[in-house]
Design a protein around this motif. Structure first.
Motif, PDB file in Angstrom:
ATOM      1  N   ALA A 185     -47.982 -10.030 -42.584  1.00 26.58           N
ATOM      2  CA  ALA A 185     -46.647  -9.757 -41.943  1.00 26.58           C
ATOM      3  C   ALA A 185     -45.869 -10.973 -41.553  1.00 26.58           C
ATOM      4  CB  ALA A 185     -46.969  -8.825 -40.780  1.00 26.58           C
ATOM      5  N   VAL A 186     -46.134 -12.076 -41.089  1.00 22.70           N
ATOM      6  CA  VAL A 186     -45.362 -13.148 -40.790  1.00 22.70           C
ATOM      7  C   VAL A 186     -45.308 -13.983 -41.840  1.00 22.70           C
ATOM      8  CG1 VAL A 186     -45.116 -14.697 -38.991  1.00 22.70           C
ATOM      9  CG2 VAL A 186     -45.725 -12.526 -38.284  1.00 22.70           C
ATOM     10  N   GLY A 187     -46.317 -14.519 -42.218  1.00 24.27           N
ATOM     11  CA  GLY A 187     -46.481 -15.604 -43.076  1.00 24.27           C
ATOM     12  C   GLY A 187     -45.943 -15.464 -44.483  1.00 24.27           C
ATOM     13  N   ALA A 188     -46.295 -14.186 -44.998  1.00 27.62           N
ATOM     14  CA  ALA A 188     -45.927 -14.007 -46.253  1.00 27.62           C
ATOM     15  C   ALA A 188     -44.466 -12.947 -46.215  1.00 27.62           C
ATOM     16  CB  ALA A 188     -46.990 -13.022 -47.074  1.00 27.62           C
ATOM     17  N   GLY A 189     -44.683 -12.156 -45.441  1.00 29.43           N
ATOM     18  CA  GLY A 189     -43.528 -11.030 -45.266  1.00 29.43           C
ATOM     19  C   GLY A 189     -42.283 -11.377 -44.667  1.00 29.43           C
ATOM     20  N   LEU A 190     -42.224 -11.812 -43.739  1.00 25.56           N
ATOM     21  CA  LEU A 190     -41.033 -12.248 -42.778  1.00 25.56           C
ATOM     22  C   LEU A 190     -40.411 -13.502 -43.216  1.00 25.56           C
ATOM     23  CD1 LEU A 190     -38.953 -11.247 -40.396  1.00 25.56           C
ATOM     24  CD2 LEU A 190     -40.550 -12.349 -38.903  1.00 25.56           C
ATOM     25  N   THR A 191     -41.322 -14.413 -43.073  1.00 29.43           N
ATOM     26  CA  THR A 191     -40.804 -15.785 -43.444  1.00 29.43           C
ATOM     27  C   THR A 191     -40.372 -15.815 -44.926  1.00 29.43           C
ATOM     28  OG1 THR A 191     -42.547 -16.914 -42.018  1.00 29.43           O
ATOM     29  CG2 THR A 191     -41.429 -18.313 -43.577  1.00 29.43           C
ATOM     30  N   GLY A 192     -41.109 -15.132 -45.747  1.00 30.41           N
ATOM     31  CA  GLY A 192     -40.774 -15.051 -47.391  1.00 30.41           C
ATOM     32  C   GLY A 192     -39.268 -14.565 -47.522  1.00 30.41           C
ATOM     33  N   VAL A 193     -39.161 -13.467 -46.678  1.00 31.74           N
ATOM     34  CA  VAL A 193     -37.826 -12.814 -46.884  1.00 31.74           C
ATOM     35  C   VAL A 193     -36.589 -13.590 -46.284  1.00 31.74           C
ATOM     36  CG1 VAL A 193     -36.322 -11.076 -45.735  1.00 31.74           C
ATOM     37  CG2 VAL A 193     -38.640 -10.250 -46.686  1.00 31.74           C
ATOM     38  N   LEU A 194     -36.865 -14.437 -44.972  1.00 33.89           N
ATOM     39  CA  LEU A 194     -35.895 -15.259 -44.505  1.00 33.89           C
ATOM     40  C   LEU A 194     -35.862 -16.362 -45.657  1.00 33.89           C
ATOM     41  CD1 LEU A 194     -37.020 -15.636 -40.899  1.00 33.89           C
ATOM     42  CD2 LEU A 194     -35.110 -14.330 -41.890  1.00 33.89           C
TER      43      LEU A 194
END
Length: 95
Positions: free
Chosen positions: A63-72
């Protein structure tokens, strides 16, 4: 016996892919490719945490490492590409 060999082979393959994606993300000169490799690295890390039977950490990593950070990072890359290129301004001390 065979399932243990398959698990070991999968673990070595996963470790190799993790190292490869990390090195490529750090050394590639193209920003778009680096961001995509970073997202791939995050997903592979989540898979590694699942293999280590730490599903709570795997969910957080996905969720954080791949998802949120990737989107940012993709958003920041898009903002960089939209920004007009400016010529460097000479300093006042340069004569």
């Amino acid at each position: 016996m065979i399932t243990e060999l398959m698990r070991g082979a999968f673990d070595f393959l996963l470790a190799g892919l993790l190292l490869w994606s990390a090195l490529r993300a750090l050394t590639t000169p193209e920003l778009g490719r680096a961001v995509m490799l970073f997202i791939i690295f995050g997903l592979l890390m989540a898979l590694l945490w699942v293999r280590l039977q730490a599903t709570d950490i795997a969910l957080a990593e996905a969720a954080v490492g791949a998802g949120l950070t990737g989107v940012l990072l993709l958003d920041a890359l898009g903002a960089l590409r939209k920004r007009p290129a400016t010529a460097p301004q000479p300093e006042a001390n340069d004569r």
